[in-house]
Structures are given as C-alpha cells and as structure tokens.
Design a protein around this motif. Structure first.
Motif, PDB file in Angstrom:
ATOM      1  N   ARG A 271      33.463  49.817  21.074  1.00 42.87           N
ATOM      2  CA  ARG A 271      34.800  49.533  20.570  1.00 42.87           C
ATOM      3  C   ARG A 271      35.038  48.040  20.443  1.00 42.87           C
ATOM      4  O   ARG A 271      34.556  47.255  21.268  1.00 42.87           O
ATOM      5  CB  ARG A 271      35.844  50.147  21.504  1.00 42.87           C
ATOM      6  CG  ARG A 271      37.266  50.004  21.010  1.00 42.87           C
ATOM      7  CD  ARG A 271      38.245  50.595  22.000  1.00 42.87           C
ATOM      8  NE  ARG A 271      39.621  50.448  21.552  1.00 42.87           N
ATOM      9  CZ  ARG A 271      40.673  50.623  22.311  1.00 42.87           C
ATOM     10  NH1 ARG A 271      40.533  50.974  23.586  1.00 42.87           N
ATOM     11  NH2 ARG A 271      41.904  50.473  21.828  1.00 42.87           N
ATOM     12  N   LEU A 272      35.770  47.651  19.417  1.00 42.38           N
ATOM     13  CA  LEU A 272      36.131  46.257  19.192  1.00 42.38           C
ATOM     14  C   LEU A 272      37.647  46.125  19.200  1.00 42.38           C
ATOM     15  O   LEU A 272      38.343  46.701  18.370  1.00 42.38           O
ATOM     16  CB  LEU A 272      35.590  45.779  17.830  1.00 42.38           C
ATOM     17  CG  LEU A 272      36.014  44.377  17.378  1.00 42.38           C
ATOM     18  CD1 LEU A 272      35.432  43.309  18.312  1.00 42.38           C
ATOM     19  CD2 LEU A 272      35.587  44.121  15.938  1.00 42.38           C
ATOM     20  N   THR A 273      38.179  45.398  20.183  1.00 41.42           N
ATOM     21  CA  THR A 273      39.599  45.066  20.193  1.00 41.42           C
ATOM     22  C   THR A 273      39.749  43.627  19.733  1.00 41.42           C
ATOM     23  O   THR A 273      38.789  42.846  19.753  1.00 41.42           O
ATOM     24  CB  THR A 273      40.215  45.240  21.594  1.00 41.42           C
ATOM     25  OG1 THR A 273      39.500  44.419  22.529  1.00 41.42           O
ATOM     26  CG2 THR A 273      40.128  46.699  22.034  1.00 41.42           C
ATOM     27  N   PHE A 274      40.967  43.259  19.351  1.00 49.11           N
ATOM     28  CA  PHE A 274      41.139  41.940  18.735  1.00 49.11           C
ATOM     29  C   PHE A 274      42.584  41.487  18.868  1.00 49.11           C
ATOM     30  O   PHE A 274      43.497  42.301  19.049  1.00 49.11           O
ATOM     31  CB  PHE A 274      40.742  41.995  17.258  1.00 49.11           C
ATOM     32  CG  PHE A 274      41.339  43.167  16.517  1.00 49.11           C
ATOM     33  CD1 PHE A 274      42.590  43.087  15.927  1.00 49.11           C
ATOM     34  CD2 PHE A 274      40.644  44.368  16.432  1.00 49.11           C
ATOM     35  CE1 PHE A 274      43.142  44.174  15.260  1.00 49.11           C
ATOM     36  CE2 PHE A 274      41.181  45.466  15.772  1.00 49.11           C
ATOM     37  CZ  PHE A 274      42.442  45.362  15.178  1.00 49.11           C
ATOM     38  N   THR A 275      42.777  40.180  18.804  1.00 58.07           N
ATOM     39  CA  THR A 275      44.118  39.598  18.835  1.00 58.07           C
ATOM     40  C   THR A 275      44.536  39.223  17.418  1.00 58.07           C
ATOM     41  O   THR A 275      43.753  39.313  16.479  1.00 58.07           O
ATOM     42  CB  THR A 275      44.153  38.344  19.719  1.00 58.07           C
ATOM     43  OG1 THR A 275      43.291  37.347  19.151  1.00 58.07           O
ATOM     44  CG2 THR A 275      43.714  38.669  21.144  1.00 58.07           C
ATOM     45  N   GLU A 276      45.777  38.796  17.285  1.00 52.54           N
ATOM     46  CA  GLU A 276      46.303  38.410  15.975  1.00 52.54           C
ATOM     47  C   GLU A 276      45.430  37.350  15.308  1.00 52.54           C
ATOM     48  O   GLU A 276      45.107  37.452  14.120  1.00 52.54           O
ATOM     49  CB  GLU A 276      47.733  37.891  16.134  1.00 52.54           C
ATOM     50  CG  GLU A 276      48.345  37.375  14.831  1.00 52.54           C
ATOM     51  CD  GLU A 276      49.647  36.640  15.067  1.00 52.54           C
ATOM     52  OE1 GLU A 276      50.478  36.620  14.152  1.00 52.54           O
ATOM     53  OE2 GLU A 276      49.815  36.086  16.173  1.00 52.54           O
ATOM     54  N   VAL A 299      45.011  46.365  18.888  1.00 53.19           N
ATOM     55  CA  VAL A 299      45.552  45.018  18.726  1.00 53.19           C
ATOM     56  C   VAL A 299      46.048  44.519  20.076  1.00 53.19           C
ATOM     57  O   VAL A 299      46.894  45.146  20.719  1.00 53.19           O
ATOM     58  CB  VAL A 299      46.696  44.997  17.695  1.00 53.19           C
ATOM     59  CG1 VAL A 299      47.124  43.553  17.413  1.00 53.19           C
ATOM     60  CG2 VAL A 299      46.276  45.693  16.406  1.00 53.19           C
ATOM     61  N   MET A 300      45.512  43.384  20.490  1.00 50.69           N
ATOM     62  CA  MET A 300      45.826  42.842  21.810  1.00 50.69           C
ATOM     63  C   MET A 300      46.663  41.565  21.685  1.00 50.69           C
ATOM     64  O   MET A 300      46.736  40.942  20.620  1.00 50.69           O
ATOM     65  CB  MET A 300      44.527  42.524  22.558  1.00 50.69           C
ATOM     66  CG  MET A 300      43.489  43.635  22.539  1.00 50.69           C
ATOM     67  SD  MET A 300      44.033  45.144  23.365  1.00 50.69           S
ATOM     68  CE  MET A 300      43.864  44.643  25.075  1.00 50.69           C
ATOM     69  N   THR A 301      47.298  41.199  22.795  1.00 55.83           N
ATOM     70  CA  THR A 301      48.002  39.923  22.881  1.00 55.83           C
ATOM     71  C   THR A 301      47.615  39.266  24.188  1.00 55.83           C
ATOM     72  O   THR A 301      47.269  39.943  25.167  1.00 55.83           O
ATOM     73  CB  THR A 301      49.533  40.110  22.805  1.00 55.83           C
ATOM     74  OG1 THR A 301      50.165  38.826  22.753  1.00 55.83           O
ATOM     75  CG2 THR A 301      50.056  40.864  24.012  1.00 55.83           C
ATOM     76  N   GLU A 302      47.639  37.946  24.219  1.00 60.83           N
ATOM     77  CA  GLU A 302      47.274  37.212  25.424  1.00 60.83           C
ATOM     78  C   GLU A 302      48.526  36.804  26.189  1.00 60.83           C
ATOM     79  O   GLU A 302      49.495  36.331  25.603  1.00 60.83           O
ATOM     80  CB  GLU A 302      46.441  35.987  25.062  1.00 60.83           C
ATOM     81  CG  GLU A 302      45.056  36.338  24.516  1.00 60.83           C
ATOM     82  CD  GLU A 302      44.171  35.113  24.330  1.00 60.83           C
ATOM     83  OE1 GLU A 302      44.674  33.995  24.562  1.00 60.83           O
ATOM     84  OE2 GLU A 302      43.008  35.278  23.940  1.00 60.83           O
ATOM     85  N   ASP A 303      48.475  37.012  27.482  1.00 58.47           N
ATOM     86  CA  ASP A 303      49.605  36.673  28.339  1.00 58.47           C
ATOM     87  C   ASP A 303      49.057  36.123  29.652  1.00 58.47           C
ATOM     88  O   ASP A 303      48.377  36.843  30.396  1.00 58.47           O
ATOM     89  CB  ASP A 303      50.472  37.899  28.576  1.00 58.47           C
ATOM     90  CG  ASP A 303      51.699  37.589  29.422  1.00 58.47           C
ATOM     91  OD1 ASP A 303      52.051  36.394  29.539  1.00 58.47           O
ATOM     92  OD2 ASP A 303      52.303  38.525  29.965  1.00 58.47           O
ATOM     93  N   LYS A 304      49.313  34.853  29.903  1.00 63.06           N
ATOM     94  CA  LYS A 304      48.873  34.191  31.140  1.00 63.06           C
ATOM     95  C   LYS A 304      47.369  34.323  31.350  1.00 63.06           C
ATOM     96  O   LYS A 304      46.878  34.637  32.436  1.00 63.06           O
ATOM     97  CB  LYS A 304      49.631  34.767  32.343  1.00 63.06           C
ATOM     98  CG  LYS A 304      51.146  34.552  32.277  1.00 63.06           C
ATOM     99  CD  LYS A 304      51.844  35.169  33.474  1.00 63.06           C
ATOM    100  CE  LYS A 304      53.351  34.950  33.386  1.00 63.06           C
ATOM    101  NZ  LYS A 304      54.076  35.555  34.540  1.00 63.06           N
TER     102      LYS A 304
END
Length: 527
Positions: A271-276, A299-304
């Motif tokens: 599996r390949l996940t990715f950010t904006e 679709v991922m987002t980065e937090d801390k």
C-alpha cells in the motif's frame, strides 16, 4: 393535525367536494401515523385500536354530512396531495434531478466496447456547467470504491481531494450495497446509483464532474492508467474492468498496465499512502483516463512530526475555518461540506423527525456491535484495541444501555434541553437488543420513547408508497436516512471504531446547529 383542521373547517363552514377529498385522504393517513407514533408492538395495540376507532367515529360523522349535502360517498378520483402530509398519486420526493443514466450505474456488468472511430475531440458535458472549482476538462479521474457504504463515502471524498490536486475532472462512480443488506445478492456486484448516497447537485456546483457514461465515450471505453496505491493482482484488474465497463489499455509488447507511479507498490509494499504535497509528484501523468483504485484512508496529513489520516483530522475548527487549520484539512472540510446526503434523504429525515417529536427535541444513538460483523473474529482479532471494544460490547447489557440513555437525557435536561424521544440506529440483526433496551428504559424514566428502523420503515412505506424508486434499495436508503436523523439530534451517542458513527459526528460538526452537541460522545469508551 391537518385531519383535525379539516374537520373543523367542515363542521364550521360547510363542506365542498375538494375539502371532503382532502379530509378523506387525511383520515387514511391519521391511522398510519398513529401506527408509527405508538408502534405496532403488542403492548401498544390498545392505543392504535383506539385511534382507529376514533377515526371510524369521525368517518361516520362525515358520511352523515355527505348524505345531508348530497355529496358522493367517496371521491372517485383523489387529486395530487393538497397539503404537506402525504402524497396520494404522485411521489413527493425528487431524486434524479440531473437525469443520470441509472441503468449504467446499477448494471451488474457493463460490457466494455470500443468505438470504431474514437471521438478524440469529444469533451463530455459537466453535470453542472459552472462549478466553483473548474478542473481540466480533458483529463479524468474515476474512483473504484470498496467495502461498506461509509468506507465508500470516505474513499469518495479522498478521490475528490486527489482530483482537485491533480487538476482532473472527477468522474462520478457507482457505489455498492453493504454485504449485510437484506437486498444484497450473492454473486452480484450490488451497485447502487450515487444519487442515493450523495447530493450530486451540491457536489457538482463545487467541482467539475461528469457522468460515467459520458466518461466512457470520451475515453473510447479504455482506461489509460491506474494510480499505484494498492499492489494490484490480476483479479483486481478484472474488478476494475467490471466496475467501469471499460478495458484496460495494455502495452502491446509486454501486456502490462500503466501504473502511476510504476514503483508505487510491490509484493513487499502492498500500500502507498501520501500527503497533499506528495500528490503531484507521485501521480502527475499525461494519461487521459485514470482510475483511483479502492480508495480508503490513503490521504495523510502531518501533525507534530507524525502522519495521520487526513479525514480523521476533520474537526469543528476545520469546519469553522479557523486560522490555525492547515490548508489540506481545510480543503477536506470544504469537500465534506459539499457532499451532503441527497436532498430527498434530508426531506425524509425531516418529515420523520416531525412525527417522532411533535416539534420537541430528541437525542440519538448508534448501536453497531452486532454479531457476525463488528463482533466477528476477523474484526475483533486484528488489533488489540478492537479486541477491547468487542469484549466491552459483549458484556454491555440492554439495561446498562438504557441507564446510559437515561442519564444522558437527564444531563441534557439540566441544561434546559429536555428531549422526549431517542432514535437508535442499529443493524437489523440487533433490533431485539434495542427492543430490550426500550423495555429496560422504563425502569429509569417514563418520559422517553425509543424509535428505531422498524418505525422509520413503516413511516416511509406509508408516506412515500408512491415513490417506486425507493423499493430496489430500501434498506440502504433507510440507513442513510438514519444517519441524517442522528446528525440532527440534540445529542448523539456513537459506537467506537465505526465510520458510520464517525461520519455522523462530522456531519454534526459541519451542521453546527444551535444547542446541539458537536463533540464526539460514545455509548462507552475503552482504554
């Protein structure tokens, strides 16, 4: 009620054929609604029978008036509904405003075909001509959805996000029924038109989108490439061809399908996940007609310094456009806002809430802990947290649930938010648990009545009996209406680890109705 108002009109100012016709139809509706209001269970039959008796008494008076005024004993042809209570001959719900080809969307298998002379210059019309976000009209992205209805909804929203970032016109796909749906057919793909899941008018006013049959024509029934986010097996390629009704365009020499990017996945990287910020670098390609396969929590987002699923980061702050909300979260919140449930679903929910509460407040809950699905070994055993939730659910009795509902209602009353009803959404297999909860609730309070899907189903069958489009997907539609009902309650107690409850919580945050609780609250929690 309209029935009583009409009776007053008859007795006080004489009667016309038109008034009598309206009154006659309302008399039939009165019995149906009281059947819903008081239920059809054995202990409520006396109430229902007294209502029917009352209606019979009024009918006798009407017949006397008819005889005195020499009017026909019964209307020979009832007109289309003259008030807002029910439809007589026509369906009062509007659903296919965009005139989509429902057959194409719901056909189990559409044979792919190739036009003899490809229409290279054909550009399909947008479902809404001037959207807020205009995307490339000659480059397309179609999602192939997977799993349960609410997982599909999450994947669909992620697909809209990716389409915007890649500047590709969104192709509206088919959705699928849940495999526990009583109308689910084994061996079939069980497709359902998107018109039953999302408000396409609202979505297509927001972003460029086209219908799947127009997409097929523009692409000559051929798929040029697939986003390489899942390791694809031959059977997965076959599913994509079956779902889209199109053939994969394979390399003439190698027979390979174009995967974008080529090294996105492998047998060791499934599996390949990715950010904006990864989207354009990973998936930009000149291929015209591209599939986004089986989207869900990609679709991922980065937090801390750590990554989280972008969809899970939607919050009240995101919907209120707070300055500290990251751009990717803000965009996903905007997408969610523009994908409400269909207008006819919202209308049914509003109609039922009116009859359930008589204009008062109500609370809602989602009991999802059913055997064979949530409590199945494949779910309970795949993570430690799931096992804890399953153990808690198995030991959670109807009496404890009733006490939880009662204490929640009392807490609301202390804030001057008294409720007279509670709607519990639950899988059909757990209705007996909800009935037991309703019985046990009497030990804690006599001011709350529990409603559930059987009440809603009977209401819908009575009020919308002329809406034939509801029949083929009735159980699926009921579930969508239940989500809308729970979204509009003063308070909502959800089930842990379910996208059904998760989507309701986000709907409540987005609606942010006055007095309503928007922070997630659950039937129970586990550590």
């Amino acid at each position: 009620m309209m029935f009583i108002r009409n009776l007053v009109k008859v007795l006080g100012a004489g009667i016309s054929v038109l008034s009598l016709t309206t009154l006659w139809s309302d008399r039939e509706y009165l019995i149906g609604i009281h059947k819903i209001k008081y239920g059809v269970s054995r202990e409520r039959n006396s109430v229902y029978n007294s209502t029917a008796s009352y209606s019979k008494t009024v009918e006798t008076k009407l017949q006397r008036i008819v005889q005195e005024q020499k009017l026909p004993s019964a209307p020979t042809q009832l007109p289309t509904r003259l008030s807002n209570n029910t439809a007589i001959h026509s369906c009062e719900l509007q659903w296919n405003i965009l005139n989509l080809n429902v057959t194409v969307y719901e056909a189990d298998k559409v044979e792919a075909q190739t036009q003899k002379e490809p229409e290279q210059s054909y550009v399909p019309p947008l479902l809404y001509p001037d959207p807020e976000i205009t995307l490339n009209r000659t480059s397309y992205l179609i999602p192939d959805l997977i799993w349960g209805p609410n997982n599909q909804l999450v994947g669909f929203m992620e697909s809209v996000f990716v389409a915007i970032k890649l500047n590709r016109t969104l192709v509206i796909p088919s959705f699928l029924k849940h495999n526990t749906d009583k109308q689910f057919k084994r061996g079939s793909r069980n497709k359902i038109s998107p018109l039953h899941r999302v408000d396409l008018v609202a979505l297509c006013k927001y972003v460029s989108c086209v219908a799947v049959d127009q997409f097929q024509r523009a692409c000559n029934f051929q798929i040029d490439g697939i986003l390489n986010i899942r390791f694809m097996k031959p059977k997965d390629f076959a599913v994509i061809e079956r779902d889209t009704g199109m053939k994969l365009n394979r390399d003439r020499e190698s027979g390979e399908v174009l995967l974008i990017p080529k090294n996105g996945t492998s047998p060791s990287r499934l599996r390949l996940t990715f950010t904006e910020r990864d989207i354009t670098s990973l998936f930009t390609h000149e291929a015209k007609c591209v599939v986004y396969p089986f989207p869900f929590f990609d679709v991922m987002t980065e937090d801390k310094g750590s990554q989280h699923v972008l969809y899970s980061r939607l919050s009240s702050n995101a919907f209120q456009k707070q300055a500290d909300v990251p751009p990717d979260v803000r965009l996903m919140a905007s997408i969610f806002k523009h994908i409400p449930r269909p207008a006819y679903i919202r209308q049914i929910a509003a109609d039922f809430i009116g009859f359930m509460t008589y204009g008062g407040r109500f609370m809602s809950s989602h009991w999802r802990y059913n055997e064979g699905d949530y409590l199945a070994n494949w779910h309970c055993g795949n993570k430690e947290i799931n096992q804890k939730r399953c153990d808690k659910a198995r030991n959670y009795t109807s009496r404890v649930y009733a006490e939880r509902l009662s204490s929640k209602a009392k807490a609301l009353a202390k804030r001057n938010l008294e409720v007279n009803s509670v709607y519990i959404a639950t899988p059909r297999t757990d209705l007996s648990f909800v009935r037991n909860t309703s019985r046990d609730l009497a030990e804690f309070t006599d001011s709350l009545k529990i409603y559930h899907s059987l009440h809603l189903e009977e209401f819908m069958k009575d009020r919308y009996k002329n809406c034939e489009f509801l029949t083929p997907h009735f159980e699926d539609i009921v579930s969508s209406v239940e989500m809308e009902i729970c979204s509009r309650a003063v308070s909502f107690l959800g089930s842990l680890g379910t996208t059904w409850s998760g989507n309701v919580f986000k709907s409540r945050m987005q609606l942010k109705q006055q007095e309503h609780e928007t922070s997630p609250d659950y039937i129970f929690r586990v550590k």
